[in-house]
Design an enzyme around this catalytic site. Structure first.
Site, PDB file in Angstrom:
ATOM      1  N   LYS A   9       9.697  21.633  68.672  1.00 34.11           N
ATOM      2  CA  LYS A   9       9.365  21.041  67.330  1.00 34.11           C
ATOM      3  C   LYS A   9       8.842  19.398  68.072  1.00 34.11           C
ATOM      4  O   LYS A   9       9.200  19.149  69.053  1.00 34.11           O
ATOM      5  CB  LYS A   9      10.219  20.837  66.240  1.00 34.11           C
ATOM      6  CG  LYS A   9      10.673  21.994  65.685  1.00 34.11           C
ATOM      7  CD  LYS A   9      11.725  22.123  64.766  1.00 34.11           C
ATOM      8  CE  LYS A   9      11.797  23.150  63.800  1.00 34.11           C
ATOM      9  NZ  LYS A   9      12.933  23.088  62.771  1.00 34.11           N
ATOM     10  N   TYR A  49       6.254  27.407  56.647  1.00 31.65           N
ATOM     11  CA  TYR A  49       7.503  27.186  55.900  1.00 31.65           C
ATOM     12  C   TYR A  49       7.339  27.446  54.560  1.00 31.65           C
ATOM     13  O   TYR A  49       8.009  27.148  53.685  1.00 31.65           O
ATOM     14  CB  TYR A  49       7.861  25.669  56.286  1.00 31.65           C
ATOM     15  CG  TYR A  49       8.612  25.178  57.514  1.00 31.65           C
ATOM     16  CD1 TYR A  49       9.573  26.015  57.998  1.00 31.65           C
ATOM     17  CD2 TYR A  49       8.023  24.398  58.327  1.00 31.65           C
ATOM     18  CE1 TYR A  49      10.049  25.896  59.246  1.00 31.65           C
ATOM     19  CE2 TYR A  49       8.622  24.112  59.480  1.00 31.65           C
ATOM     20  CZ  TYR A  49       9.660  24.844  59.918  1.00 31.65           C
ATOM     21  OH  TYR A  49      10.344  24.393  61.270  1.00 31.65           O
ATOM     22  N   PHE A  57      13.956  19.623  50.714  1.00 31.77           N
ATOM     23  CA  PHE A  57      13.691  19.317  52.179  1.00 31.77           C
ATOM     24  C   PHE A  57      12.282  19.591  52.705  1.00 31.77           C
ATOM     25  O   PHE A  57      11.714  19.468  53.469  1.00 31.77           O
ATOM     26  CB  PHE A  57      14.639  19.910  53.124  1.00 31.77           C
ATOM     27  CG  PHE A  57      14.824  21.248  53.063  1.00 31.77           C
ATOM     28  CD1 PHE A  57      14.077  22.089  54.020  1.00 31.77           C
ATOM     29  CD2 PHE A  57      15.906  21.756  52.441  1.00 31.77           C
ATOM     30  CE1 PHE A  57      14.390  23.412  53.898  1.00 31.77           C
ATOM     31  CE2 PHE A  57      16.101  23.155  52.453  1.00 31.77           C
ATOM     32  CZ  PHE A  57      15.137  23.969  53.423  1.00 31.77           C
ATOM     33  N   ARG A  85      17.646  33.254  68.654  1.00 36.61           N
ATOM     34  CA  ARG A  85      18.403  32.624  67.576  1.00 36.61           C
ATOM     35  C   ARG A  85      19.678  32.060  68.151  1.00 36.61           C
ATOM     36  O   ARG A  85      20.149  30.870  67.864  1.00 36.61           O
ATOM     37  CB  ARG A  85      18.502  33.356  66.477  1.00 36.61           C
ATOM     38  CG  ARG A  85      17.404  33.718  65.699  1.00 36.61           C
ATOM     39  CD  ARG A  85      16.713  32.537  64.616  1.00 36.61           C
ATOM     40  NE  ARG A  85      17.705  32.349  63.503  1.00 36.61           N
ATOM     41  CZ  ARG A  85      17.320  31.243  62.761  1.00 36.61           C
ATOM     42  NH1 ARG A  85      16.011  30.788  62.621  1.00 36.61           N
ATOM     43  NH2 ARG A  85      18.173  31.106  61.740  1.00 36.61           N
ATOM     44  N   THR A  91      21.266  26.172  62.446  1.00 38.86           N
ATOM     45  CA  THR A  91      20.318  25.143  61.918  1.00 38.86           C
ATOM     46  C   THR A  91      20.629  23.721  61.856  1.00 38.86           C
ATOM     47  O   THR A  91      19.805  23.042  62.314  1.00 38.86           O
ATOM     48  CB  THR A  91      19.902  25.768  60.341  1.00 38.86           C
ATOM     49  OG1 THR A  91      19.489  27.079  60.289  1.00 38.86           O
ATOM     50  CG2 THR A  91      18.872  24.790  59.971  1.00 38.86           C
ATOM     51  N   ARG A 102      20.123  23.457  70.033  1.00 39.68           N
ATOM     52  CA  ARG A 102      20.593  22.531  68.844  1.00 39.68           C
ATOM     53  C   ARG A 102      21.845  21.649  69.094  1.00 39.68           C
ATOM     54  O   ARG A 102      22.100  20.505  68.690  1.00 39.68           O
ATOM     55  CB  ARG A 102      20.233  23.143  67.663  1.00 39.68           C
ATOM     56  CG  ARG A 102      19.079  23.579  67.213  1.00 39.68           C
ATOM     57  CD  ARG A 102      19.044  24.610  66.040  1.00 39.68           C
ATOM     58  NE  ARG A 102      17.546  24.706  65.539  1.00 39.68           N
ATOM     59  CZ  ARG A 102      17.262  25.595  64.569  1.00 39.68           C
ATOM     60  NH1 ARG A 102      18.181  26.607  64.242  1.00 39.68           N
ATOM     61  NH2 ARG A 102      15.937  25.714  64.294  1.00 39.68           N
ATOM     62  N   ASN A 112      15.872  19.172  64.542  1.00 42.82           N
ATOM     63  CA  ASN A 112      16.747  20.203  65.277  1.00 42.82           C
ATOM     64  C   ASN A 112      15.905  20.826  66.265  1.00 42.82           C
ATOM     65  O   ASN A 112      16.282  21.865  66.724  1.00 42.82           O
ATOM     66  CB  ASN A 112      17.454  21.186  64.199  1.00 42.82           C
ATOM     67  CG  ASN A 112      16.439  21.951  63.206  1.00 42.82           C
ATOM     68  OD1 ASN A 112      15.036  21.979  63.720  1.00 42.82           O
ATOM     69  ND2 ASN A 112      17.053  22.716  62.799  1.00 42.82           N
ATOM     70  N   HIS A 115      12.341  25.856  66.948  1.00 45.93           N
ATOM     71  CA  HIS A 115      12.099  26.946  65.633  1.00 45.93           C
ATOM     72  C   HIS A 115      12.508  27.963  66.229  1.00 45.93           C
ATOM     73  O   HIS A 115      11.547  28.468  67.384  1.00 45.93           O
ATOM     74  CB  HIS A 115      10.654  26.772  64.929  1.00 45.93           C
ATOM     75  CG  HIS A 115      10.765  27.826  63.939  1.00 45.93           C
ATOM     76  ND1 HIS A 115      11.305  28.071  62.837  1.00 45.93           N
ATOM     77  CD2 HIS A 115       9.902  29.017  64.256  1.00 45.93           C
ATOM     78  CE1 HIS A 115      10.611  29.240  62.108  1.00 45.93           C
ATOM     79  NE2 HIS A 115      10.005  29.814  63.298  1.00 45.93           N
ATOM     80  N   GLU A 126       4.606  35.032  62.016  1.00 48.78           N
ATOM     81  CA  GLU A 126       4.538  33.540  62.503  1.00 48.78           C
ATOM     82  C   GLU A 126       3.622  33.720  64.058  1.00 48.78           C
ATOM     83  O   GLU A 126       2.914  32.840  64.080  1.00 48.78           O
ATOM     84  CB  GLU A 126       5.863  33.168  62.884  1.00 48.78           C
ATOM     85  CG  GLU A 126       6.754  32.803  61.502  1.00 48.78           C
ATOM     86  CD  GLU A 126       8.120  32.395  61.575  1.00 48.78           C
ATOM     87  OE1 GLU A 126       8.595  32.508  62.860  1.00 48.78           O
ATOM     88  OE2 GLU A 126       8.851  32.110  60.696  1.00 48.78           O
TER      89      GLU A 126
HETATM   90  P1  DAT Z   1      16.098  27.742  60.943  1.00 48.39           P
HETATM   91  O1  DAT Z   1      15.149  26.562  61.421  1.00 48.39           O
HETATM   92  O2  DAT Z   1      17.457  27.639  61.593  1.00 48.39           O
HETATM   93  O3  DAT Z   1      15.460  29.173  60.698  1.00 48.39           O
HETATM   94  P2  DAT Z   1      15.697  27.420  57.924  1.00 48.39           P
HETATM   95  O4  DAT Z   1      14.669  28.420  57.949  1.00 48.39           O
HETATM   96  O5  DAT Z   1      16.972  27.766  56.869  1.00 48.39           O
HETATM   97  O6  DAT Z   1      16.291  27.323  59.346  1.00 48.39           O
HETATM   98  O7  DAT Z   1      15.160  26.089  57.435  1.00 48.39           O
HETATM   99  C1  DAT Z   1      13.823  25.639  58.236  1.00 48.39           C
HETATM  100  C2  DAT Z   1      13.995  24.246  58.606  1.00 48.39           C
HETATM  101  O8  DAT Z   1      14.174  23.283  57.455  1.00 48.39           O
HETATM  102  C3  DAT Z   1      15.482  23.934  59.339  1.00 48.39           C
HETATM  103  O9  DAT Z   1      14.885  24.147  60.703  1.00 48.39           O
HETATM  104  C4  DAT Z   1      15.485  22.555  58.869  1.00 48.39           C
HETATM  105  C5  DAT Z   1      15.128  22.171  57.680  1.00 48.39           C
HETATM  106  N1  DAT Z   1      16.392  22.424  56.869  1.00 48.39           N
HETATM  107  C6  DAT Z   1      16.791  23.724  56.450  1.00 48.39           C
HETATM  108  N2  DAT Z   1      17.864  23.480  55.643  1.00 48.39           N
HETATM  109  C7  DAT Z   1      18.014  22.228  55.248  1.00 48.39           C
HETATM  110  C8  DAT Z   1      18.532  21.234  54.328  1.00 48.39           C
HETATM  111  N3  DAT Z   1      19.502  21.742  53.695  1.00 48.39           N
HETATM  112  N4  DAT Z   1      18.407  19.826  54.550  1.00 48.39           N
HETATM  113  C9  DAT Z   1      17.317  19.469  55.163  1.00 48.39           C
HETATM  114  N5  DAT Z   1      16.581  20.185  56.130  1.00 48.39           N
HETATM  115  C10 DAT Z   1      16.719  21.633  56.096  1.00 48.39           C
HETATM  116 MG    MG Z   2      13.725  29.762  59.476  1.00 44.03          MG
END
Ligand code: DAT
Ligand code: MG
Length: 149
Positions: A9, A49, A57, A85, A91, A102, A112, A115, A126
């Site tokens: 990222k 996303y 968020f 992962r 996350t 991370r 973080n 991705h 993706e």
């Molecule tokens: P990951 O990236 O581990 O697959 P995710 O798909 O649930 O996680 O979310 C995508 C991204 O969004 C994640 O890398 C960081 C952000 N994110 C997720 N949950 C969040 C939250 N509760 N508050 C702020 N940012 C968040």
């Molecule tokens: Mg995700």
């Protein structure tokens, strides 16, 4: 053989962590089959996303992911989605184990570093969003039998 989509990222790129992040996946045993630096536009970010649309968020997440260049890649291997992962860690970097990307490099869920796709369906989706078929290089790794039984 499974494939997954992984991306360093904008914070990872700005902090000079590209090589370290790629190395974490390579040393685990993931095989790199595509790699490029790019800037993501808002349309692609919102598609990527899409599952988070409507969450509080979402807009900050999209703003962050388009804020600078990213390094996108495709990794290949048996169960590579789960393997990648695990290399990334949880996350939220505060919960991510030390030894994960991370866990080692992050402090904030909104920064973080990396991705990775979370399922075969999202990996397929993706990879298709970020790469043309001709950008993926098929090659055989001579080391393969020392990594997979
Ligand atoms: P990951 O990236 O581990 O697959 P995710 O798909 O649930 O996680 O979310 C995508 C991204 O969004 C994640 O890398 C960081 C952000 N994110 C997720 N949950 C969040 C939250 N509760 N508050 C702020 N940012 C968040
Ligand atoms: Mg995700």
């Amino acid at each position: 053989m499974e494939r997954t989509f992984v991306m360093v990222k904008p914070d990872g790129v700005q902090r000079g962590l590209v090589a370290k992040v790629i190395n974490s996946f390579e040393q685990k045993g993931c095989k790199l089959v595509a790699l490029k630096m790019m800037k993501i536009d808002r349309e692609l970010a919102e598609k990527h996303y899409g599952e988070h649309k409507g969450k509080p968020f979402f807009t900050p997440l999209v703003d962050y992911i388009i804020s600078g260049p990213v390094v996108a890649m495709v990794l290949e291997g048996k169960d590579v989605i789960t393997a990648a992962r695990n290399v990334m860690g949880a996350t939220n970097p505060l919960q991510a184990a030390i030894g994960t990307i991370r866990g080692d490099y992050g402090m904030d869920i909104g920064r973080n570093v990396v991705h990775g796709s979370d399922s075969p369906a999202s990996a397929q989706r993706e990879i298709n969003l970020f790469f043309l078929p001709e950008e993926i290089t098929e090659w055989s790794r001579t080391l393969e039998t020392w990594i997979f039984e």
